[in-house]
Scaffold this active site. Sequence first.
Site, PDB file in Angstrom:
ATOM      1  N   SER A 285      24.887 -65.525 115.146  1.00  0.00           N
ATOM      2  CA  SER A 285      24.833 -64.354 114.280  1.00  0.00           C
ATOM      3  C   SER A 285      23.561 -63.563 114.530  1.00  0.00           C
ATOM      4  O   SER A 285      22.546 -64.116 114.966  1.00  0.00           O
ATOM      5  CB  SER A 285      24.878 -64.771 112.811  1.00  0.00           C
ATOM      6  OG  SER A 285      24.822 -63.646 111.958  1.00  0.00           O
TER       7      SER A 285
ATOM      8  N   GLY B  57      20.677 -62.251 106.694  1.00  0.00           N
ATOM      9  CA  GLY B  57      21.093 -62.945 105.477  1.00  0.00           C
ATOM     10  C   GLY B  57      22.010 -64.112 105.768  1.00  0.00           C
ATOM     11  O   GLY B  57      21.885 -65.197 105.187  1.00  0.00           O
TER      12      GLY B  57
ATOM     13  N   ASP C   8      32.527 -65.690 110.087  1.00  0.00           N
ATOM     14  CA  ASP C   8      33.051 -64.347 109.876  1.00  0.00           C
ATOM     15  C   ASP C   8      33.557 -64.316 108.447  1.00  0.00           C
ATOM     16  O   ASP C   8      34.346 -65.181 108.036  1.00  0.00           O
ATOM     17  CB  ASP C   8      34.180 -63.998 110.852  1.00  0.00           C
ATOM     18  CG  ASP C   8      34.401 -62.488 110.892  1.00  0.00           C
ATOM     19  OD1 ASP C   8      33.472 -61.772 111.294  1.00  0.00           O
ATOM     20  OD2 ASP C   8      35.493 -62.031 110.519  1.00  0.00           O
ATOM     21  N   SER C   9      33.071 -63.372 107.691  1.00  0.00           N
ATOM     22  CA  SER C   9      33.373 -63.391 106.261  1.00  0.00           C
ATOM     23  C   SER C   9      33.543 -61.980 105.746  1.00  0.00           C
ATOM     24  O   SER C   9      33.172 -61.003 106.398  1.00  0.00           O
ATOM     25  CB  SER C   9      32.254 -64.104 105.488  1.00  0.00           C
ATOM     26  OG  SER C   9      31.001 -63.543 105.798  1.00  0.00           O
TER      27      SER C   9
ATOM     28  N   ASP D 147      27.070 -59.125  97.427  1.00  0.00           N
ATOM     29  CA  ASP D 147      26.833 -60.119  96.372  1.00  0.00           C
ATOM     30  C   ASP D 147      26.607 -59.513  94.990  1.00  0.00           C
ATOM     31  O   ASP D 147      27.097 -60.054  93.984  1.00  0.00           O
ATOM     32  CB  ASP D 147      25.646 -61.010  96.740  1.00  0.00           C
ATOM     33  CG  ASP D 147      26.000 -62.075  97.771  1.00  0.00           C
ATOM     34  OD1 ASP D 147      27.186 -62.175  98.130  1.00  0.00           O
ATOM     35  OD2 ASP D 147      25.087 -62.799  98.215  1.00  0.00           O
TER      36      ASP D 147
ATOM     37  N   LYS E  12      24.291 -70.294  93.986  1.00  0.00           N
ATOM     38  CA  LYS E  12      25.378 -69.624  94.701  1.00  0.00           C
ATOM     39  C   LYS E  12      26.184 -70.608  95.538  1.00  0.00           C
ATOM     40  O   LYS E  12      27.414 -70.579  95.534  1.00  0.00           O
ATOM     41  CB  LYS E  12      24.815 -68.509  95.592  1.00  0.00           C
ATOM     42  CG  LYS E  12      25.882 -67.801  96.421  1.00  0.00           C
ATOM     43  CD  LYS E  12      25.271 -66.746  97.323  1.00  0.00           C
ATOM     44  CE  LYS E  12      26.318 -66.159  98.253  1.00  0.00           C
ATOM     45  NZ  LYS E  12      25.754 -65.181  99.210  1.00  0.00           N
TER      46      LYS E  12
ATOM     47  N   ARG F 271      31.147 -69.471 101.630  1.00  0.00           N
ATOM     48  CA  ARG F 271      30.489 -70.055 102.803  1.00  0.00           C
ATOM     49  C   ARG F 271      30.211 -71.538 102.587  1.00  0.00           C
ATOM     50  O   ARG F 271      30.371 -72.355 103.499  1.00  0.00           O
ATOM     51  CB  ARG F 271      29.205 -69.281 103.108  1.00  0.00           C
ATOM     52  CG  ARG F 271      28.570 -69.647 104.437  1.00  0.00           C
ATOM     53  CD  ARG F 271      27.570 -68.575 104.898  1.00  0.00           C
ATOM     54  NE  ARG F 271      28.281 -67.334 105.202  1.00  0.00           N
ATOM     55  CZ  ARG F 271      28.126 -66.197 104.516  1.00  0.00           C
ATOM     56  NH1 ARG F 271      27.295 -66.152 103.473  1.00  0.00           N
ATOM     57  NH2 ARG F 271      28.787 -65.118 104.842  1.00  0.00           N
TER      58      ARG F 271
END
Length: 214
Positions: free
Chosen positions: A13, A17, A74-75, A166, A186, A200
Site C-alpha cells: 500500500s 492510514g 482493498d476496502s 471514518d 475501532k 479490516r
Amino acid sequence: MRKLVDKTLVVASHNAGKIREIRDLIGPLGFQAKSAADLNFVEPEETGTTFEENATIKALASARASGLPALSDDSGLAIDALGGAPGVYTANWAEREDGSRDFAMAMEKVEQELKEKGAMAPEERTARFVSVLCLAWPDGHVELFRGEVEGQVVWPPRGTSGFGYDPVFQPEGYATTFGEMSAEEKHGWKPGDATALSHRARAFKLFAETCLGA
C-alpha cells in the site's frame, strides 16, 4: 490454505492510514513490515471491478517486486441507498484534479448524493465497510480474506481519528463513529480474541487464524 512462515512481509500500500492500521494489527504477531511506499514501488493500476480483484493486483505486484510475501487491503464503503456506491471506487470519490485525495470532499459528495435520493432518516442510510485482504507470494499463490461491518452514514462528520470516511460511519450497535474511536476501540481485536469490530480487523482475524494459527 498456505501457512505464512516468514516473519518479514511487505504491506502492499501507499496509503499512510491503511499502512498504519495494518502495522498495528500485525505488530503483536512479531512481524517486520515495510510498505510499498517505503520501497518506492510503483503503484499498480487497480483495474479490477471487485475488492478481491484489486487486492490481488496490489499484493502480487509487491510480492513479485520484493521477492517477499505481501499483504494488501482493498476496502471501501458500500451504501445501500446509492446502489452499493462508492464501493470499489471509494478512494476515487476523494480524488482531486491534481491527483491528491480529499476525503472531506468525498464525504460531502456522499452526503449530497444521499440528499438527492431523499435518504435522510437513519434507516435509509444503511451502509457497510468492506475490507478484502490478499496475502500473495512471489510464486503467484494468493489467499483472500473478506471482512464486513454494518452501520449507517451520519452527518455531520464526527471525530478526527482514523482516516478516509471514518467520521461519517457509525457501526451498528454503537453511538460513536469510527472517527471518534481509538485504534483499539475501532479494531476490537488482538490475537486470541473471539470478536473484531472493524471490517479490516475482521478480515485480519480470518487471515491470522488461517495463515498464522493465531
